[in-house]
Design a protein around this motif. Structure first.
Motif, PDB file in Angstrom:
ATOM      1  N   GLY A 101       5.735   8.332  -3.192  1.00  0.00           N
ATOM      2  CA  GLY A 101       6.795   8.696  -3.986  1.00  0.00           C
ATOM      3  C   GLY A 101       7.850   9.540  -3.051  1.00  0.00           C
ATOM      4  N   GLU A 102       9.019   9.661  -3.779  1.00  0.00           N
ATOM      5  CA  GLU A 102      10.214  10.191  -3.102  1.00  0.00           C
ATOM      6  C   GLU A 102       9.728  11.444  -2.483  1.00  0.00           C
ATOM      7  N   GLY A 103      10.035  11.466  -1.107  1.00  0.00           N
ATOM      8  CA  GLY A 103       9.679  12.691  -0.342  1.00  0.00           C
ATOM      9  C   GLY A 103       8.366  13.023   0.105  1.00  0.00           C
TER      10      GLY A 103
ATOM     11  N   ALA B  35       1.101  -1.111   0.120  1.00  0.00           N
ATOM     12  CA  ALA B  35      -0.143   0.073  -0.072  1.00  0.00           C
ATOM     13  C   ALA B  35       0.798   1.229  -0.094  1.00  0.00           C
ATOM     14  N   PHE B  36       1.941   1.290   0.799  1.00  0.00           N
ATOM     15  CA  PHE B  36       2.681   2.477   0.848  1.00  0.00           C
ATOM     16  C   PHE B  36       3.691   2.299  -0.417  1.00  0.00           C
ATOM     17  N   ALA B  37       4.097   1.340  -0.852  1.00  0.00           N
ATOM     18  CA  ALA B  37       4.760   1.163  -1.992  1.00  0.00           C
ATOM     19  C   ALA B  37       4.066   1.604  -3.038  1.00  0.00           C
ATOM     20  N   THR B  38       2.853   1.492  -3.108  1.00  0.00           N
ATOM     21  CA  THR B  38       1.969   2.050  -4.436  1.00  0.00           C
ATOM     22  C   THR B  38       1.635   3.413  -4.484  1.00  0.00           C
ATOM     23  N   LEU B  39       1.723   3.853  -3.133  1.00  0.00           N
ATOM     24  CA  LEU B  39       0.883   5.486  -3.148  1.00  0.00           C
ATOM     25  C   LEU B  39       2.037   6.519  -3.087  1.00  0.00           C
TER      26      LEU B  39
ATOM     27  N   LYS C  75       0.882  13.501   1.729  1.00  0.00           N
ATOM     28  CA  LYS C  75      -0.028  12.565   0.568  1.00  0.00           C
ATOM     29  C   LYS C  75      -0.979  11.359   1.029  1.00  0.00           C
ATOM     30  N   VAL C  76      -0.411  11.110   2.378  1.00  0.00           N
ATOM     31  CA  VAL C  76      -1.072   9.644   3.041  1.00  0.00           C
ATOM     32  C   VAL C  76      -1.238   9.816   4.300  1.00  0.00           C
ATOM     33  N   LEU C  77      -2.531   9.625   4.970  1.00  0.00           N
ATOM     34  CA  LEU C  77      -2.868   9.517   6.335  1.00  0.00           C
ATOM     35  C   LEU C  77      -3.010   7.894   6.581  1.00  0.00           C
ATOM     36  N   LEU C  78      -2.206   7.579   7.477  1.00  0.00           N
ATOM     37  CA  LEU C  78      -2.341   6.328   8.279  1.00  0.00           C
ATOM     38  C   LEU C  78      -3.500   6.239   9.216  1.00  0.00           C
ATOM     39  N   PHE C  79      -4.487   5.142   9.035  1.00  0.00           N
ATOM     40  CA  PHE C  79      -5.797   5.329   9.936  1.00  0.00           C
ATOM     41  C   PHE C  79      -5.572   4.041  10.534  1.00  0.00           C
ATOM     42  N   VAL C  80      -5.559   3.616  11.936  1.00  0.00           N
ATOM     43  CA  VAL C  80      -5.706   2.293  12.304  1.00  0.00           C
ATOM     44  C   VAL C  80      -6.721   2.400  13.641  1.00  0.00           C
TER      45      VAL C  80
ATOM     46  N   LYS D 279       9.475   4.519   4.646  1.00  0.00           N
ATOM     47  CA  LYS D 279      10.845   5.039   4.324  1.00  0.00           C
ATOM     48  C   LYS D 279      11.135   3.977   3.292  1.00  0.00           C
ATOM     49  N   LEU D 280      10.861   2.794   3.152  1.00  0.00           N
ATOM     50  CA  LEU D 280      11.168   1.921   2.059  1.00  0.00           C
ATOM     51  C   LEU D 280      10.653   2.279   0.846  1.00  0.00           C
ATOM     52  N   ALA D 281       9.303   3.104   1.005  1.00  0.00           N
ATOM     53  CA  ALA D 281       8.726   3.599  -0.373  1.00  0.00           C
ATOM     54  C   ALA D 281       9.467   4.887  -0.785  1.00  0.00           C
ATOM     55  N   GLY D 282      10.272   5.490   0.080  1.00  0.00           N
ATOM     56  CA  GLY D 282      11.020   6.826  -0.314  1.00  0.00           C
ATOM     57  C   GLY D 282      10.380   7.991   0.475  1.00  0.00           C
ATOM     58  N   GLY D 283       9.063   7.803   1.221  1.00  0.00           N
ATOM     59  CA  GLY D 283       8.523   8.770   1.751  1.00  0.00           C
ATOM     60  C   GLY D 283       9.054   9.206   3.262  1.00  0.00           C
ATOM     61  N   VAL D 284       8.281   9.989   3.985  1.00  0.00           N
ATOM     62  CA  VAL D 284       8.936  10.651   5.229  1.00  0.00           C
ATOM     63  C   VAL D 284       7.693  10.370   6.137  1.00  0.00           C
ATOM     64  N   PRO D 285       8.029   9.576   7.298  1.00  0.00           N
ATOM     65  CA  PRO D 285       6.871   9.479   8.243  1.00  0.00           C
ATOM     66  C   PRO D 285       6.846  10.573   9.261  1.00  0.00           C
ATOM     67  N   VAL D 286       5.583  11.230   9.102  1.00  0.00           N
ATOM     68  CA  VAL D 286       5.491  12.510  10.110  1.00  0.00           C
ATOM     69  C   VAL D 286       4.524  11.885  11.355  1.00  0.00           C
TER      70      VAL D 286
END
Length: 399
Positions: free
Chosen positions: A117-119, A111-115, A170-175, A137-144
């Motif tokens: 992008g770098e940064g 899911a993260f790899a699909t959505l 770009k993305v919100l994780l909701f759990v 981080k593996l997807a190139g993203g920045v966890p906030v």
């Protein structure tokens, strides 16, 4: 050798799963003869229900399951997931919106790899499951990280999310229910967060792996049921591992918009292809067969939940909000830090966890694995007797 690093920098930066590390250490000490009570592992202690096992045995004997099958999953299983998603998440999708994965963890990664992008920034409510930031981080993203402490029942607010939002979000994780806290967002909170994400065009990855494990009459409403218009920018992640005591069978899935699921399927076609057919047949039996065992397991978890919350809250300096879902308690142990216990003065939850393991032979995962220090995750997915014995040891240690 060239001047290049032997290991990819992105892979080298991955931290080992803290929950699995603590569990492995506890098992190693048990193998040495130590009487360890471990609250570390996030898996039910029950056997997989018998009708599921029998379905797998029959599948193993059928030659059609000895061959490759479609990457997205067996058609029958995808249809069963469609029905479950309609029933439990209030979302009606075609089977083409479903991708079966090797466990929920692969679904999270894809899911993260699909959505991402770098940064790209991903809003990560904390405390969080230890795998989430690594997958980002593996997807190139920045966890906030957006942290909510015990006084908020570990539930973030729209105001906190808005304060963390930037033009790169770009993305919100909701759990909900949450691992590691067991907290469940109310329908009102879920709707407010969903409407905020919709307003700002933010994708949502919603991990619903614990949605069927709730207590006290609470329902974990899906964010796409609370805000139906959000479905076109949401990926649901789920699986059979927790509800059906099938952690070792490795069957999860993603449900989402056509373009996202098609892209994730392309990735999986090169990564792992189809999930084990025997495991898929077992998952099919789990979703479509009798649910009596599920109810019995949930009843046992509820009993253990009440026991561990009641007993841990007798320890001065330790605070445990009552979780409404999953099978974890998340103890605020800040009141135990900086004090001397049997000659040791832990100042972090990591040091406190080491003290507990060495002096009380009790294993728990420190808060550093899930966000800020000062907390411990204890799983109550273990037998009633060891659960109570471990708490008694902690009561003696910190008494």
């Amino acid at each position: 050798m060239t001047s290049h690093s032997r290991i990819s920098p992105r892979i080298a930066a991955i931290a080992e799963s803290a929950t699995l590390k603590v569990d492995a250490k506890a098992k190693a000490l048990k193998a040495e003869g130590r009487d360890i009570v471990s609250y570390a592992a996030g898996e039910p202690d029950f056997a997989t229900p018998e009708h599921i096992v029998e379905a797998a045995v029959a599948a193993a004997r059928d030659p059609k399951n000895h061959r490759y099958t479609p990457t997205p999953g067996l058609p029958e299983l995808r249809e069963a997931i469609v029905e479950k998603t309609r029933r439990d998440s209030g979302l009606d999708v075609p089977a083409s919106a479903v991708l079966v994965t090797n466990g929920g963890k692969q679904a999270v990664f894809q899911a993260f790899a699909t959505l991402v992008g770098e940064g790209d920034e991903v809003l990560l409510p904390a405390p969080y499951w230890t795998t989430y930031p690594e997958a980002v981080k593996l997807a190139g993203g920045v966890p906030v990280e957006v942290f909510a402490g015990s006084k908020q029942d570990y539930l973030v607010t729209v105001e906190q999310l808005e304060a963390a939002r930037t033009e790169r979000t770009k993305v919100l994780l909701f759990v909900s229910p949450s691992n590691p806290t067991g907290s469940v967002y109310s329908p009102e909170q879920t709707k407010a967060i969903g409407e905020w994400a919709l307003e700002h065009g933010i994708w949502v990855i919603s991990d619903e792996i614990y949605q069927n494990l709730t207590y006290d009459g609470v329902t974990a409403q899906s964010i796409v049921e609370a805000v139906p218009a959000l479905a076109e920018q949401t990926i649901l992640v789920n699986g059979v591992a927790k509800t059906y005591a099938m952690t070792g069978w490795r069957v999860g899935w993603m449900v989402g918009p056509a373009d996202a699921i098609k892209a994730a399927g392309n990735l999986q076609s090169h990564l792992s292809s189809n999930v084990s057919n025997v495991s898929q047949r077992a998952a099919l039996a789990a979703l479509t067969g009798p649910q009596d065992a599920v109810a019995a397991m949930r009843e046992a978890f509820d009993r253990r939940r009440q026991t561990i919350v009641r007993e841990l809250n007798t320890i001065e300096g330790l605070t445990v909000p009552t979780p409404k879902g999953a099978f974890y308690v998340y103890a605020d142990v800040t009141g135990l830090l900086g004090r001397e216990w049997n000659g040791s003065t832990p100042t972090t939850s990591l040091e406190l966890a080491d003290l507990m393991l060495e002096q009380a032979e009790v294993a728990a995962v420190p808060g550093e694995a899930f966000g800020p220090s000062g907390y411990l995750r204890l799983s109550y997915a273990l037998g009633d007797e060891p659960l109570l014995e471990g708490v008694r040891r902690l009561q003696r240690l910190f008494g």
